[in-house]
Design an enzyme around this catalytic site. Sequence first.
Site, PDB file in Angstrom:
ATOM      1  N   HIS A 146      60.296 -32.818  32.126  1.00 38.56           N
ATOM      2  CA  HIS A 146      61.426 -32.722  31.201  1.00 38.56           C
ATOM      3  C   HIS A 146      62.594 -31.939  31.804  1.00 38.56           C
ATOM      4  O   HIS A 146      63.136 -31.042  31.156  1.00 38.56           O
ATOM      5  CB  HIS A 146      60.979 -32.048  29.898  1.00 38.56           C
ATOM      6  N   PRO A 147      63.042 -32.251  33.016  1.00 39.38           N
ATOM      7  CA  PRO A 147      64.181 -31.514  33.579  1.00 39.38           C
ATOM      8  C   PRO A 147      65.437 -31.758  32.749  1.00 39.38           C
ATOM      9  O   PRO A 147      65.680 -32.877  32.272  1.00 39.38           O
ATOM     10  CB  PRO A 147      64.313 -32.091  34.995  1.00 39.38           C
TER      11      PRO A 147
END
Length: 551
Positions: free
Chosen positions: A474-475
């Site tokens: 989930h950058p």
Amino acid sequence: MPSPAAEDTFDFVIVGGGSAGCVLARHLSADPSCRVLVLEAGRPDFWWDVFIHMPAAFAFPLGNRFYDWGYRSEPEPHMAGREIYHARGKVLGGSSSINGMIFQRGNPLDYEAWAELPGLERWSYAHCLPYFKRMETCADGEDAYRGREGPLVVERGPAKGRLFDAFFEAAQQAGHGLTDDVNGSRQEGFGRFDRNVRRGLRWSAARAHLHPVRHRKNLEVRCRSFAQRIVFEGRRAVGVEYVRAGKVERVTAGEVISCGGAINSPQLLQLSGVGPAPLLRGLGIDVVQDLPGVGENLQDHLEVYVQHACMRPVSLAPNFRWRRRPWVGLQWLAGRGPGMTNHFEAGGFVRSRPELPYPNLMIHFLPLAIRYDGTTATRGHGYQLHIGPMLSDARGTLRIRSADPAVPPALRFGYLSTEQDRREWVEAVECARTILGQRAFADLDGGELSPGSDVHTSEEILDWVAREGETALHPSCTCKMGHDELAVVDPDTLRVRGLEGLRVVDASVMPTITNANIYAPVMMIAEKAADAILGRKPLAPEVAALTGAGL
């Protein structure tokens, strides 16, 4: 410099055919007089590609160079010096074509926190909810929180069977409640999870938004087209230079919209001369706009697997044995069997401490003991919880290493680098162990496989997390919207500050990460951005819907 042909002039050039790019392509091309081009560096999501479209096969593309860009972080000093692997979709649909298909909006208070920041008043939950509803069709029905006419079909996992029953019972025995819909009126608690799965098929952003409109004559999609830089005339973006079939090409744009995600958007901006001036000058790149915040504020979710052996033959382990896989595939082709689901059918949101305003831990339950790469923890039956802090205060950076676009950027996430993060990790593992140790699992529990009986103290837990923790992929937040010194885009228009003709629309514009998977928030951001780009009146906020939501 290649010169653009007349027919290579578009009103909008969208760089990146991922989650946000597909949403924008559908909206912006609705006007037949508006020419729209999508440049996607990856390949098409062919209809026959079982590894994309079968929900249960999602582990196969991860780490595969035909599907995944395969980024690695710099050695993380608090993670035993490990380089953390980061999968990113290398195919039309972006990471929505290879992810775990978990559909979570995040907590309403995530968006209330956004709205408290200067200039972000129109990003409150009440302002975002109409866009969440517009984009989806909730298979479980419409209510004040859920939509029924959107292109993205969301199905709730069935979560049936002996292990799921034990999980829900154990959660209650541990003192937690149940919730009917974690994306509805109450996030906190345990329940069945929404997935972007439709009738046994992955319903990616490309399937939901792009393919239904590919027939439009004013919409063109070019796959295997790797953007190298944005072309500027003064401070106005006028086109994109990209490589296709080994040749450098250039397209002219009325407006360029970067939708490459939290890794590729800041990388493209920096390569194009937009970012921290000292970094760019040091690499011989002419500075177009000095924006120190490009690549700053990198955030992500880290997670671990707390795994147990199962004494009864009730897990999904047999379906993952090699000799069974052809049969699973044949069943899936017939529209039934274990290939129809991503298996992340249930979980919950809890607070690691009662004084917290809303849940900071997300839990996924899986009736199988297995890692994302497909390796199993036991030859027999097992089950596991995925858990990790969702609101870490750790922050990282993204920096290009070279003026060569083919060189991956340097990623530093800073996992476990703060006191809060370390504290909440200990609390997270203790929470998972408490749930799995309840009497509901008594006749099933064959013992803890991971972290194992030799991990007890806070120091031992943190050492185990450092050795075994994996990114939840989930950058986000590397081109954040706002008005402070590190803000990159304007909150209302998502235009890059100080420039014309250039916007960023993807996970990178989030000021802070939400407390869940980020696919749904990214789609919402793109829905909201489409109205701003087209000059349409924003949807009216639904203030009443906030009452009691997520609390």
